[in-house]
Write an enzyme that holds these catalytic residues in place. Structure first.
Site, PDB file in Angstrom:
ATOM      1  N   GLY A 252      50.686  98.796  64.022  1.00 51.27           N
ATOM      2  CA  GLY A 252      49.834  97.617  64.116  1.00 51.27           C
ATOM      3  C   GLY A 252      48.920  97.641  65.317  1.00 51.27           C
ATOM      4  N   ASP A 253      49.389  98.210  66.418  1.00 53.28           N
ATOM      5  CA  ASP A 253      48.573  98.315  67.628  1.00 53.28           C
ATOM      6  C   ASP A 253      47.396  99.259  67.394  1.00 53.28           C
ATOM      7  OD1 ASP A 253      50.705  96.830  68.704  1.00 53.28           O
ATOM      8  OD2 ASP A 253      51.725  98.656  69.349  1.00 53.28           O
TER       9      ASP A 253
END
Length: 298
Positions: A252-253
């Site tokens: 997600g980062d």
């Protein structure tokens, strides 16, 4: 375009070949900052470290990645946080943390924080997360909300990732309240359905999108893992290909970095989402939240 990222960079332990543990670095906003810096962006990281050898190594490593570390404060009474990653056969990760007394908790309440914020408010994009708010002390949280207001008043944009880790909050209602304040203060919202399900009982991406837009977020990207993401006014944008992940740490980062970088380039949200998916896909096929660069890096 100047990007300022606020959060906690920690010492990372991950399994290497032969069963040994490998020492690295990571943290949700730090991971995004490094990916953005690898795109030759001007990225400054706002956090606090100690005066110990581990802190010195982290600063050296972050600088080597291209991050501006001049806004990193030093607290001689504390050290960086530490976390260990384990993954199962499907590449799903789990974490163990030692961060209760980390230096980063006082990031914006240490002497010198006012000067740091004066520079940070010049950002074209300010990024922080719910994990950032979770680990900061109360004074630092309020300073961060004020910083977000000043960035927007100067014409910059604010991005907020709703990363929710229940163990970081003694009180779930506090997490909900802080998240709602941050959503209202952001131009780009980056929630994940899984986190929203834990935090407020959300059952669909559409419900998450409606909640964030209703609270005041200007643009909302609901991350759905392998299914892609839901964009305001666009619908579901799937990843370019289906993968069998080796390690989902930092996916997600990485998506955040790809998406935000593309939006700063002026790409439309749907195009930006594809760029985010590609970077996330590259990340999950390698070990660690921040894999070393290679020839296939998007």
């Amino acid at each position: 375009m100047r990007i300022v990222v606020v959060g906690e960079g920690m010492i990372e332990l991950s399994r290497a070949e032969g069963g040994l543990w490998r020492l690295g670095h990571g943290g949700d906003t730090l991971n995004t900052a490094i990916h953005l810096a690898r795109m030759d962006r001007s990225v400054a990281y706002v956090t606090a470290l100690g005066d110990d050898p581990f802190s010195a190594t982290l600063l050296t490593d972050w600088s080597a990645e291209g991050i501006d570390t001049t806004l990193v404060q030093r607290d001689p009474t504390r050290m960086p946080g530490l976390y260990a990653i384990t993954t199962d056969a499907a590449g799903e990760r789990s974490f163990a943390y030692w961060r209760g007394e980390s230096a980063a908790r006082r990031t914006l309440s240490l002497p010198g924080a006012e000067a740091v914020m004066a520079q940070a408010e010049q950002a074209d994009l300010l990024l922080f997360s719910l994990i950032t708010l979770a680990i900061l002390d109360e004074d630092s949280r309020e300073h961060l909300f004020a910083l977000a207001q000043r960035v927007r008043a100067r014409g910059g944009r604010v991005a907020f990732d709703g990363n929710y880790r229940p163990r970081l909050f003694a009180d779930q209602q506090l997490a909900r309240d802080l998240c709602a304040r941050a959503i209202a203060a952001c131009d780009i919202g980056l929630p994940t359905l899984e986190d929203e399900a834990m935090l407020v009982g959300a059952t669909s991406a559409e419900e998450v999108q409606a909640r964030w837009l209703g609270l005041g977020a200007g643009e909302v990207v609901v991350k759905l893992g392998a299914e892609g993401c839901l964009l305001s006014g666009v619908g579901i944008v799937p990843p370019p290909e289906r993968l069998k992940p080796r390690d989902t740490s930092g996916a997600g980062d990485a998506f955040n970095a790809g998406y935000l970088g593309a939006r700063l380039d002026g790409l439309a949200p749907a195009e930006a989402a594809v760029r985010g998916h590609r970077l996330a896909g590259w990340t999950v096929m390698r070990a660690g939240a921040i894999p070393p660069r290679d020839a296939d890096l998007p």
